[in-house]
Design an enzyme around this catalytic site. Structure first.
Site, PDB file in Angstrom:
ATOM      1  N   GLU A 182      82.114   4.544  91.459  1.00 40.62           N
ATOM      2  CA  GLU A 182      80.951   3.780  91.042  1.00 40.62           C
ATOM      3  C   GLU A 182      81.353   2.389  90.596  1.00 40.62           C
ATOM      4  OE1 GLU A 182      78.397   5.589  88.189  1.00 40.62           O
ATOM      5  OE2 GLU A 182      78.175   7.449  89.301  1.00 40.62           O
ATOM      6  N   GLY A 229      76.394  16.548  80.107  1.00 42.27           N
ATOM      7  CA  GLY A 229      77.567  15.711  79.871  1.00 42.27           C
ATOM      8  C   GLY A 229      77.618  14.581  80.874  1.00 42.27           C
ATOM      9  N   LYS A 248      85.705  -5.972  88.862  1.00 43.30           N
ATOM     10  CA  LYS A 248      84.661  -6.290  89.840  1.00 43.30           C
ATOM     11  C   LYS A 248      84.100  -7.676  89.536  1.00 43.30           C
ATOM     12  CE  LYS A 248      80.003  -4.751  91.217  1.00 43.30           C
ATOM     13  NZ  LYS A 248      78.959  -3.718  90.979  1.00 43.30           N
ATOM     14  N   THR A 265      73.103  -0.478  88.988  1.00 48.69           N
ATOM     15  CA  THR A 265      72.373  -0.563  87.721  1.00 48.69           C
ATOM     16  C   THR A 265      72.251   0.768  86.988  1.00 48.69           C
ATOM     17  OG1 THR A 265      70.300  -0.297  88.965  1.00 48.69           O
ATOM     18  CG2 THR A 265      70.992  -2.540  88.449  1.00 48.69           C
ATOM     19  N   THR A 284      78.845  10.974  82.616  1.00 47.23           N
ATOM     20  CA  THR A 284      78.909   9.626  82.059  1.00 47.23           C
ATOM     21  C   THR A 284      77.724   9.337  81.154  1.00 47.23           C
ATOM     22  OG1 THR A 284      80.021   8.934  84.098  1.00 47.23           O
ATOM     23  CG2 THR A 284      79.240   7.208  82.634  1.00 47.23           C
ATOM     24  N   ALA A 285      76.524   9.722  81.586  1.00 50.67           N
ATOM     25  CA  ALA A 285      75.327   9.433  80.801  1.00 50.67           C
ATOM     26  C   ALA A 285      75.350  10.144  79.458  1.00 50.67           C
ATOM     27  CB  ALA A 285      74.080   9.818  81.585  1.00 50.67           C
ATOM     28  N   VAL A 338      71.852  26.278  79.594  1.00 49.05           N
ATOM     29  CA  VAL A 338      70.508  26.470  79.047  1.00 49.05           C
ATOM     30  C   VAL A 338      69.709  27.390  79.965  1.00 49.05           C
ATOM     31  CG1 VAL A 338      68.349  25.346  78.389  1.00 49.05           C
ATOM     32  CG2 VAL A 338      70.530  24.202  77.947  1.00 49.05           C
TER      33      VAL A 338
END
Length: 536
Positions: free
Chosen positions: A72, A35, A101, A367, A37-38, A208
């Site tokens: 972040e 899960g 930002k 990034t 953010t990505a 998993v």
């Protein structure tokens, strides 16, 4: 006028939230493992493909594995992500303690007089009014003329950051400046998760225990801690640095960047938010790395990215506490390890890695989320095209390799051009010769006093960042002839009236509100306003 602003106008419309094609998807079920953010950003983008609900998306999230959730920052591309999904800032920003930002300030990276601090702006069309004066002065100074060439004076967003103004002007101002965000990563992941479930994503909370492969070496199913099996046609690895699928199960080699980037650890500590809220990230060079300051609405995120080969974790924590004035304060510090580099293949067999599992370039230019967004967008594009064959996989992997290495080069340039000599760490960075041919070409072009624009636009070097970013970095670090070697400028070199530049920047900044006030009343989006996007 020198052509430097590698930006363009693009009107972003929301992606359709339901199917818009009668074609069958090339796979029926995609499982996103992990899960945060990505994982949830990827799931949301997969849930809004042209196939609609005919493409089943499941997020398998382990309740036993935490996420790396600190304060972040983002690049301006995150704005396009939310706009594309039709999610208003007034909805997601308060839920994630988010702020605006305008760019990043770098301080103490250079010891050159007058260049100890500079601002890397998110340049927009508004800056075309002063861009050519900046670039002309840069080249005049490179040629030995004593003219002002520090970038901060020439960008409206630098003034917004200095004055703690928000980068959204009133509707009567005809220019829309481009900006990113600061946010609490944990809260953002939770928000995206709620949105994804609302849009049809299945959420399974299990751990998993085993990844099973079929005879072709592809992932067939996942064994869960309750004994159940979860099968899918395609998998997305969002398991962070563990790289459970792409690394451990599929044995994809990892390509380290340790020869270019020395930092491999970080410490994170919060501090209270008080007073003005700046619309900038601040990166301050310390003895063995750099400290970040990210202003959120209810706190500031702080941290120290450092090289464990040059100092211990205890030494780094002590230095960060001294920097923050918290040496004897009872504030917990989180210690993190970083694996800097990339997977040799982002797409292997029936698995694509997104986020930290695919690779990581330290957070200096914020990034990480951009790589998530761009990788997920590429996956959606491939799925909608309908071809998942070997040639498409090779193109995908080559595009990701190029993006990683271009981003790495820009970040390495910060370290290579530093002028500190107080520690072995900074001396080693300045002396590092493990530079790509592309980065060497950028630096040689600059030192030979030639314009960067032709080489960058032709794709010979410096790809992945706008030309103005390279000028801001190299001029901001003071990479010019020594002050004692400068001569009075000629009439041609001194032709630009800097008082006019100052007046334009000052008058433009007055159209932007106080940042804290803007956050208290985030207005709705203007429907047809054109957005300024970086070329990527």
């Amino acid at each position: 006028m020198t052509d430097t602003a590698t930006i363009f106008n693009r009107s972003i419309g929301a992606r359709p939230l339901a199917g818009s094609t009668n074609a069958q998807p090339p796979v029926q079920h995609i499982c996103v493992v992990g899960g945060g953010t990505a994982g949830w950003m990827t799931a949301l983008m997969l849930a809004t493909t042209a196939y609609g609900p005919r493409l089943k998306v499941t997020v398998l999230e382990s309740p036993q594995v935490g996420i790396i959730g600190v304060g972040e920052g983002s690049t301006p591309w995150l704005r396009g992500f939310f706009d594309g999904l039709g999610i208003e800032e007034s909805e997601w920003m308060p839920a994630c303690d988010a702020t605006y930002k305008s760019g990043i300030t770098f301080q103490n990276w250079s010891t050159r007089p007058g260049f100890e601090r500079y601002f890397h702006p998110f340049a927009s069309m508004l800056d075309n009014m002063t861009m050519h004066q900046f670039v002309d002065n840069v080249h005049a100074r490179l040629d030995g003329a004593d003219v002002h060439a520090h970038p901060d004076r020439f960008f409206v967003t630098a003034a917004l950051a200095r004055q703690a103004r928000g980068p959204r002007a009133g509707h009567n101002f005809p220019f829309d400046v481009w900006y990113g965000y600061h946010f609490d990563a944990s809260l953002l992941g939770q928000f995206l998760g709620r949105k994804a479930v609302e849009r049809g994503v299945v959420h399974v909370q299990r751990h998993v225990t085993q990844v099973q492969l079929n005879e072709q070496g592809e992932i067939s199913q996942l064994q869960l801690d309750d004994g159940a099996m979860l099968a899918a046609d395609f998998f997305v690895d969002c398991t962070g640095f563990a790289s459970l699928l792409i690394g451990k199960a599929l044995q994809t080699p990892f390509v380290p960047y340790s020869d270019n980037l020395f930092n491999d650890a970080a410490i994170a500590m919060p501090t209270p938010q008080g007073g003005a809220i700046e619309s900038q990230t601040v990166s301050t060079a310390l003895r063995h790395g750099w400290a970040w300051k990210i202003p959120l609405t209810r706190r500031c995120g702080n941290g120290y990215v450092y090289s464990s080969a040059h100092c211990s974790a205890d030494q780094a924590e002590t230095e960060l506490r001294q920097h923050l004035g918290l040496l004897n304060a009872d504030v917990e510090a989180r210690h993190l390890k970083m694996r800097v580099g990339r997977m040799s293949r982002q797409w292997s067999r029936n698995c694509v890695a997104v986020g930290l599992s695919q690779g990581f370039i330290e957070p200096l230019e914020a990034t990480a989320l951009l790589f998530v967004q761009r990788t997920a967008a590429m996956l959606v594009e491939v799925l909608e095209h309908g071809d998942l064959g070997p040639a498409i996989q090779d193109q995908f992997n080559e595009a990701m390799r190029t993006r990683f290495e271009n981003t790495r080069d820009y970040i390495v340039a910060h370290y290579k051009t530093n002028s500190r000599s107080d520690t072995d760490y900074w001396r080693a960075n300045a002396e590092n010769m493990n530079l790509s041919d592309s980065l060497q070409q950028v630096l040689m072009t600059w030192m030979s006093r030639k314009p960067l624009a032709p080489a960058l636009k032709a794709g010979r070097c410096g790809q992945g960042y706008p030309i103005v970013s390279w000028y801001a970095l190299l001029a901001g670090m003071g990479i010019f002839p020594d002050p004692q070697d400068l001569q009075p400028p000629s009439a041609q070199q001194a032709r630009h009236r800097l008082d006019a530049v100052d007046d334009f920047v000052a008058r433009s900044a007055l159209n932007f509100p106080d940042h804290r006030e803007l956050l208290a009343r985030i207005p709705p989006r203007a429907g047809d306003r054109s957005l300024q996007l970086y070329l990527w």
